[in-house]
Design an enzyme around this catalytic site. Sequence first.
Site, PDB file in Angstrom:
ATOM      1  N   HIS A 140       0.858  -1.188   0.000  1.00  0.00           N
ATOM      2  CA  HIS A 140       0.000   0.000   0.000  1.00  0.00           C
ATOM      3  C   HIS A 140       0.886   1.227   0.000  1.00  0.00           C
ATOM      4  O   HIS A 140       2.063   1.165   0.361  1.00  0.00           O
ATOM      5  CB  HIS A 140      -0.916  -0.014   1.236  1.00  0.00           C
ATOM      6  CG  HIS A 140      -0.183  -0.212   2.532  1.00  0.00           C
ATOM      7  ND1 HIS A 140       0.458   0.810   3.186  1.00  0.00           N
ATOM      8  CD2 HIS A 140       0.037  -1.328   3.278  1.00  0.00           C
ATOM      9  CE1 HIS A 140       1.025   0.334   4.290  1.00  0.00           C
ATOM     10  NE2 HIS A 140       0.799  -0.968   4.368  1.00  0.00           N
ATOM     11  N   HIS A 144      -1.524   3.773   5.919  1.00  0.00           N
ATOM     12  CA  HIS A 144      -2.154   3.379   4.658  1.00  0.00           C
ATOM     13  C   HIS A 144      -2.456   4.699   3.961  1.00  0.00           C
ATOM     14  O   HIS A 144      -3.493   5.314   4.190  1.00  0.00           O
ATOM     15  CB  HIS A 144      -3.424   2.555   4.890  1.00  0.00           C
ATOM     16  CG  HIS A 144      -3.112   1.174   5.387  1.00  0.00           C
ATOM     17  ND1 HIS A 144      -4.074   0.211   5.588  1.00  0.00           N
ATOM     18  CD2 HIS A 144      -1.939   0.580   5.725  1.00  0.00           C
ATOM     19  CE1 HIS A 144      -3.501  -0.901   6.028  1.00  0.00           C
ATOM     20  NE2 HIS A 144      -2.211  -0.705   6.129  1.00  0.00           N
ATOM     21  N   TYR A 187       0.457 -17.566   5.790  1.00  0.00           N
ATOM     22  CA  TYR A 187      -0.175 -17.808   7.094  1.00  0.00           C
ATOM     23  C   TYR A 187      -0.876 -19.156   7.040  1.00  0.00           C
ATOM     24  O   TYR A 187      -1.789 -19.356   6.241  1.00  0.00           O
ATOM     25  CB  TYR A 187      -1.185 -16.709   7.412  1.00  0.00           C
ATOM     26  CG  TYR A 187      -0.636 -15.312   7.156  1.00  0.00           C
ATOM     27  CD1 TYR A 187       0.063 -14.627   8.154  1.00  0.00           C
ATOM     28  CD2 TYR A 187      -0.786 -14.709   5.914  1.00  0.00           C
ATOM     29  CE1 TYR A 187       0.591 -13.361   7.913  1.00  0.00           C
ATOM     30  CE2 TYR A 187      -0.262 -13.444   5.657  1.00  0.00           C
ATOM     31  CZ  TYR A 187       0.416 -12.777   6.654  1.00  0.00           C
ATOM     32  OH  TYR A 187       0.938 -11.525   6.395  1.00  0.00           O
ATOM     33  N   ARG A 203       5.343 -12.743   7.726  1.00  0.00           N
ATOM     34  CA  ARG A 203       5.222 -11.600   6.810  1.00  0.00           C
ATOM     35  C   ARG A 203       6.565 -10.889   6.801  1.00  0.00           C
ATOM     36  O   ARG A 203       7.212 -10.779   7.854  1.00  0.00           O
ATOM     37  CB  ARG A 203       4.096 -10.656   7.263  1.00  0.00           C
ATOM     38  CG  ARG A 203       3.912  -9.439   6.358  1.00  0.00           C
ATOM     39  CD  ARG A 203       2.571  -8.744   6.561  1.00  0.00           C
ATOM     40  NE  ARG A 203       2.368  -8.161   7.861  1.00  0.00           N
ATOM     41  CZ  ARG A 203       1.559  -8.649   8.804  1.00  0.00           C
ATOM     42  NH1 ARG A 203       0.854  -9.733   8.573  1.00  0.00           N
ATOM     43  NH2 ARG A 203       1.431  -8.038   9.960  1.00  0.00           N
TER      44      ARG A 203
HETATM   45 MN   LIG Z   1       1.785  -2.370   5.885  1.00  0.00          MN
END
Ligand SMILES: [Mn+2]
Length: 438
Positions: free
Chosen positions: A354, A361, A388, A405
């Site tokens: 993003h 964000h 995940y 992540r």
């Molecule tokens: Mn992020």
Amino acid sequence: MSLAEYQQRIENVLSQMADNSVAIIAAASEQTRSNDTEYPFRQDSDFFYLTGFNEPDAFLVLSKKSETSRYLFCRAKDKFAEIWNGRRAGPEQASQNLGLEQGFAIETFDAEVQQILNGVETIYWLQGKSKQVDKRIFNLVQQIRDQGKLSLPPYRMFDLRQIMHEMRLVKSNAELEIMQQAADISCKAHKRAMQRSQAGVMEYQLEADILHEFAQHGARFAAYNTIVAAGDNACILHYTENADRIEDGDLVLIDAGCELHGYAADITRTFPANGKFTPAQAKLYQLTLDAQLASMQYLKPGNTLKQATDVAVEVITKGLIKLGLLTGSLEQNLASEEGKPAAYRQFFMHGLGHWLGLDVHDVGLYKVAGQDRPLEAGMVLTVEPGIYVAQDAEVDEQWRGIGIRIEDNVIITQDGYQVITDAAPKTISEIEALMQGK
Ligand SMILES: [Mn+2]
């Protein structure tokens, strides 16, 4: 940020406004946490972008008539209120500091702005952001209408996002410098958390290490609630309870970034609590990293985030098939049948990244005229693939409960990209070396 840069931004907005128009940009208000206490104040990003002014209850008003004018409305000086709740710049000092023509006490906003709006054709504001601000502007226009024969109420209302959020999407050199600093501080915090990690430590204790490190380097606040997720908590994408004990053999996923002068860093690292990846953890970790590095190769002006996303998805899906977490062909696992998400989304269910800036964000459209937006030099985005595996996933037991992540912050440059969060280790050997004190 220099005064000249704020002034330039304001001039940029004015230059894009229609003739005979006014733009109204509201500051944030304090939010009550519980009786007589407030949440830490966080300025509205759009207001901050144009002013750098960090008090609540203020408005910037830009008017473009035969001449352009810039007005600040803010809290008046008030000895009593300042003794209880802190210093105020006051309208005179504040408008002077910002190089604006005139400052007014916030109490005069309705009366003054009614006059400023009378005879203007177009109003811009960030519509829908605050119900109170929407209501206030509609009321002001209605009051002008109610004045009858001699009034000239505005009759066009435009969303200011179209102007301001396009500006905010492409960062200046000064903004990029601050974002690099925010990234550097955040990388230090991630390294410290890795070094402090061991079985028996609570997730919130690593969070405290992170926040302490931010502050030690000049960033008082986190840009968002820190995620410290041990074991299968990492499979909850926005886990912020941070209340569990870290166990031997867990992976720990930390998603944390500081806010510096309003700008966010947004970094995720995943590491073994005890400093050594198990074979299963290492395989899924390496796959996530491979996907991230492969997708980054597509980041350059003219390409789209979608192209990079497709690459990450393909690498992850191929890898999961090879490791036996998915069965069938690549095409079968990528295909989404009506109403059903593609099979790979069971393990990688969010986007690749993003925009990043004043908001974690950040603002700016991802599509233009229905098409994926081409990247441009000066844009900043995150690249954050993940894998995940839920505890109840129908896969071999060794994979269950693993959540990974890897998230970096990337500037689009003239001919490619620049990772600004490289200082936080992310290869298996780098992480193990740091954690084992080598
Ligand atoms: Mn992020």
